[in-house]
Structures are given as structure tokens and as C-alpha cells.
Design an enzyme around this catalytic site. Structure first.
Site, mmCIF file in Angstrom:
data_model
loop_
_atom_site.group_PDB
_atom_site.id
_atom_site.type_symbol
_atom_site.label_atom_id
_atom_site.label_comp_id
_atom_site.label_asym_id
_atom_site.label_seq_id
_atom_site.Cartn_x
_atom_site.Cartn_y
_atom_site.Cartn_z
ATOM 1 N N ARG A 195 44.745 50.169 44.669
ATOM 2 C CA ARG A 195 45.077 50.816 45.940
ATOM 3 C C ARG A 195 46.364 51.640 45.830
ATOM 4 O O ARG A 195 46.646 52.475 46.685
ATOM 5 C CB ARG A 195 45.214 49.749 47.040
ATOM 6 C CG ARG A 195 45.362 50.287 48.450
ATOM 7 C CD ARG A 195 44.105 51.023 48.898
ATOM 8 N NE ARG A 195 44.254 51.527 50.257
ATOM 9 C CZ ARG A 195 43.769 50.908 51.337
ATOM 10 N NH1 ARG A 195 43.108 49.769 51.208
ATOM 11 N NH2 ARG A 195 43.935 51.428 52.531
ATOM 12 N N HIS B 215 40.649 31.543 28.301
ATOM 13 C CA HIS B 215 39.720 32.672 28.363
ATOM 14 C C HIS B 215 38.333 32.189 28.774
ATOM 15 O O HIS B 215 37.670 31.462 28.055
ATOM 16 C CB HIS B 215 39.622 33.441 27.050
ATOM 17 C CG HIS B 215 39.337 34.909 27.281
ATOM 18 N ND1 HIS B 215 38.087 35.381 27.613
ATOM 19 C CD2 HIS B 215 40.145 35.989 27.247
ATOM 20 C CE1 HIS B 215 38.134 36.688 27.770
ATOM 21 N NE2 HIS B 215 39.388 37.092 27.567
ATOM 22 N N ASP B 216 37.944 32.630 29.970
ATOM 23 C CA ASP B 216 36.639 32.334 30.566
ATOM 24 C C ASP B 216 36.431 30.852 30.882
ATOM 25 O O ASP B 216 35.291 30.414 31.075
ATOM 26 C CB ASP B 216 35.493 32.842 29.684
ATOM 27 C CG ASP B 216 35.354 34.358 29.754
ATOM 28 O OD1 ASP B 216 36.001 34.966 30.622
ATOM 29 O OD2 ASP B 216 34.602 34.932 28.949
ATOM 30 N N THR C 71 40.052 43.329 27.735
ATOM 31 C CA THR C 71 40.760 42.062 27.831
ATOM 32 C C THR C 71 40.921 41.520 26.421
ATOM 33 O O THR C 71 40.365 42.074 25.467
ATOM 34 C CB THR C 71 39.975 41.067 28.720
ATOM 35 O OG1 THR C 71 40.751 39.877 28.897
ATOM 36 C CG2 THR C 71 38.630 40.708 28.103
ATOM 37 N N GLU D 27 52.308 36.420 28.213
ATOM 38 C CA GLU D 27 51.438 36.758 27.096
ATOM 39 C C GLU D 27 51.647 38.223 26.718
ATOM 40 O O GLU D 27 51.971 39.041 27.574
ATOM 41 C CB GLU D 27 49.970 36.566 27.485
ATOM 42 C CG GLU D 27 49.624 35.151 27.903
ATOM 43 C CD GLU D 27 48.179 35.006 28.332
ATOM 44 O OE1 GLU D 27 47.696 33.862 28.380
ATOM 45 O OE2 GLU D 27 47.534 36.028 28.632
ATOM 46 N N ARG E 59 50.778 44.622 29.901
ATOM 47 C CA ARG E 59 50.344 45.480 28.797
ATOM 48 C C ARG E 59 51.087 46.818 28.874
ATOM 49 O O ARG E 59 51.530 47.229 29.955
ATOM 50 C CB ARG E 59 48.832 45.687 28.858
ATOM 51 C CG ARG E 59 48.046 44.453 28.416
ATOM 52 C CD ARG E 59 46.546 44.708 28.488
ATOM 53 N NE ARG E 59 45.775 43.687 27.787
ATOM 54 C CZ ARG E 59 45.400 42.513 28.305
ATOM 55 N NH1 ARG E 59 45.739 42.219 29.563
ATOM 56 N NH2 ARG E 59 44.691 41.642 27.598
ATOM 57 N N GLY F 290 42.730 32.591 34.770
ATOM 58 C CA GLY F 290 42.963 33.636 35.748
ATOM 59 C C GLY F 290 41.690 34.173 36.356
ATOM 60 O O GLY F 290 41.431 34.001 37.544
ATOM 61 N N HIS F 291 40.850 34.808 35.546
ATOM 62 C CA HIS F 291 39.692 35.530 36.078
ATOM 63 C C HIS F 291 38.772 34.627 36.902
ATOM 64 O O HIS F 291 38.445 34.937 38.050
ATOM 65 C CB HIS F 291 38.903 36.169 34.936
ATOM 66 C CG HIS F 291 37.754 36.986 35.395
ATOM 67 N ND1 HIS F 291 37.902 38.262 35.894
ATOM 68 C CD2 HIS F 291 36.424 36.709 35.463
ATOM 69 C CE1 HIS F 291 36.717 38.737 36.238
ATOM 70 N NE2 HIS F 291 35.797 37.822 35.988
ATOM 71 N N HIS G 222 47.787 46.344 35.005
ATOM 72 C CA HIS G 222 47.832 45.273 36.015
ATOM 73 C C HIS G 222 49.269 44.785 36.180
ATOM 74 O O HIS G 222 50.045 45.438 36.885
ATOM 75 C CB HIS G 222 46.841 44.144 35.702
ATOM 76 C CG HIS G 222 46.612 43.861 34.258
ATOM 77 N ND1 HIS G 222 47.609 43.456 33.397
ATOM 78 C CD2 HIS G 222 45.474 43.918 33.523
ATOM 79 C CE1 HIS G 222 47.089 43.273 32.191
ATOM 80 N NE2 HIS G 222 45.802 43.553 32.227
ATOM 81 N N ASN H 188 46.962 32.366 35.857
ATOM 82 C CA ASN H 188 47.210 33.757 35.479
ATOM 83 C C ASN H 188 46.967 34.651 36.700
ATOM 84 O O ASN H 188 45.869 34.658 37.261
ATOM 85 C CB ASN H 188 46.273 34.143 34.331
ATOM 86 C CG ASN H 188 46.584 35.505 33.748
ATOM 87 O OD1 ASN H 188 46.868 36.450 34.479
ATOM 88 N ND2 ASN H 188 46.505 35.624 32.443
ATOM 89 N N HIS I 62 50.310 38.655 31.833
ATOM 90 C CA HIS I 62 50.050 39.352 30.573
ATOM 91 C C HIS I 62 50.297 40.833 30.788
ATOM 92 O O HIS I 62 49.359 41.613 31.004
ATOM 93 C CB HIS I 62 48.618 39.085 30.107
ATOM 94 C CG HIS I 62 48.334 39.580 28.724
ATOM 95 N ND1 HIS I 62 47.383 39.008 27.914
ATOM 96 C CD2 HIS I 62 48.861 40.601 27.999
ATOM 97 C CE1 HIS I 62 47.343 39.651 26.751
ATOM 98 N NE2 HIS I 62 48.232 40.628 26.795
#
Length: 255
Positions: free
Chosen positions: A18, A200-201, A109, A72, A45, A223-224, A50, A7, A43
Site C-alpha cells: 500500500r 520454513h513452512d 524466499t 535473519e 533483505r 511467519g507465513h 518487506h 516472524n 529478515h
């Protein structure tokens, strides 16, 4: 082998902070592909905080056929500004997979899955529309979701288990119950004829335990943690490269 979809949303977060062009989510996706990942996840939104619609189209156009593109999003979120709506994005970009997620504008999130008892009837016509566009459809669900068979009944191909509770429990040192919840949901989904994804996580530490418990896991979307770990893993070599560039510049300036 469980497929890895990277992701690249966090790359877009950094770029947007920026208000310029760097870092580029497409370039990040290409680096991940060169490293051997199996897919790229985005993903977008409605608030475009992002990944933006133009990122989706650039990435879709650049990915080789061998790499899965997974978009997503909330199928119920209305089009606004530069966001055309999830269905229109999928129609324009034709991803291999669409993961439907019930996230709202106020969520930092994704933090919960669909309630299939409540949401299945409303999701059914949308699932048909996404599948008519050629995309596999996955539904984001909690590990204690009720009546997982409804996902299959409305035509979904897979579920994605929301793994934050497992990841938190793993970090705290006792993930037995949370892992058991994930396993139970995965096994029920498999029995209903659904493929099973997770996300997720997830990170390098907890991923091994999850896949050992669910060996038939089709795909993880990360991703994160992956981007965070990449900063540490790549920072030293990047600093060294800058020092080398400065040394070379210094030698050139003295000539």
C-alpha cells in the site's frame, strides 16, 4: 519447551503493498508478545521488499529484555540504498540471535541452506564478528547438509534446519524420509555441541510431528503459516467489530 519466534515479515509485505504505514510490523510484534511468544524474527533483505532497516531499529528498541530478537539475513549481501548490510544492522540493533541465510536477490524466499564444505571458511570471520557484537549465531542448513561439525568448528552456536521438504512431504501424507533427514541432522548437530532451531513452512499441523521427533529442538521461527492462520482466526471477530461500530454510528446519527 521449544521456543516460538514469530516472524513479522508478512506484515511488512502487506504494508509495503500500500506504500503507507499499516499494518505495522512493530504493532504485530507487540500483539504476538502479549499472546506469549518467546521471540520476534525479522529478515531484512537488500531490496527492502518487506522488513526495512528502520523496522529493525524500531522493533529492537521496543522489545522487552525477556523477548529474543532474531535477525535473519545474508552476511555476504552488499549494502545498498537504505540497507546498510547485515553486520551494520546487527551492530546498531544488537539482537540476541543472528541467523545467517544464503539467500540471493532473485529468491522469492529462502530456499536452501549453506554448503558447509564450501562456505565454512568464508563464513568463519563473519561468525566471529557477529559473536563479538554479543549475538548468538545460527546457520541455516539443509537437512542433508554435509559435515555439520564445521558449523561448530567456525564458532556457530546453532543451526536452523530448513524444513520445507518435511512440510511438503507431511502435507502429501508421507513425511517419513523427510522427517528422518531432519532428525539425523539435528542429532549430528547436537553431538557436535550445537543447538538446533528449525523453520520454513512449519504450521500447527506439522509442528507436533517435528517436535515429537526432535524433542530437544530449541526454537522454531514461524511467519507465513502463522500470519495466514491468524487472518482466518481473527477475521470473523474483526468483521463483527466493524458491524458493531457501524451500528453504534447509526444509533448516534439518529439522535
Amino acid at each position: 519447551m521449544t521456543a516460538l519466534s514469530v516472524n513479522v515479515n508478512k506484515i511488512a509485505v502487506l504494508r509495503n503493498s500500500r506504500g503507507h504505514f499499516l499494518p505495522d510490523p512493530l504493532t504485530a510484534a507487540q500483539v504476538a508478545i502479549a499472546a506469549g511468544c518467546h521471540g520476534i524474527t525479522v529478515h531484512p533483505r537488500p531490496d527492502e521488499r518487506h522488513i526495512r532497516a528502520d523496522d529493525v531499529m524500531r522493533i529492537a528498541a521496543a522489545l522487552p529484555d525477556t523477548i529474543e530478537f532474531n535477525i535473519e539475513g545474508n552476511p555476504f549481501a552488499h549494502a545498498r540504498g537504505g540497507y546498510p548490510g547485515l553486520l551494520e544492522l546487527v551492530r546498531a540493533s544488537r539482537p540476541a540471535q543472528v541467523t545467517l541465510v544464503p539467500d540471493g536477490d532473485g529468491q522469492l524466499t529462502s530456499d536452501h541452506g549453506f554448503d558447509l564444505v564450501r562456505d565454512a571458511e568464508r563464513l568463519a570471520p563473519l561468525v566471529r564478528e557477529f559473536k563479538a557484537l554479543g549475538s548468538r549465531v545460527s546457520l541455516f542448513v539443509d537437512p542433508d547438509v554435509r559435515d555439520i561439525g564445521r558449523a561448530a568448528d567456525i564458532g556457530a552456536d546453532r543451526i536452523e534446519i530448513y524444513t520445507e521438504a518435511f512440510a511438503r512431504a507431511f502435507a502429501a501424507g508421507d513425511s517419513r524420509k523427510a522427517l528422518a533427514d531432519c532428525v539425523r541432522t539435528a542429532e549430528q548437530a547436537l553431538a557436535a555441541g550445537l543447538g538446533v532451531n528449525a523453520g520454513h513452512d512449519l504450521d500447527q499441523r506439522n509442528l507436533v510431528a517435528l517436535i515429537a521427533a526432535i524433542p530437544f529442538l530449541a526454537e522454531v521461527s514461524i511467519g507465513h503459516a502463522l500470519i495466514s492462520e491468524a487472518l482466518y482466526a481473527g477475521l470473523a471477530s474483526t468483521v463483527a467489530a466493524y458491524l458493531a461500530a457501524l451500528a453504534q454510528a447509526g444509533r448516534t446519527a439518529k439522535r
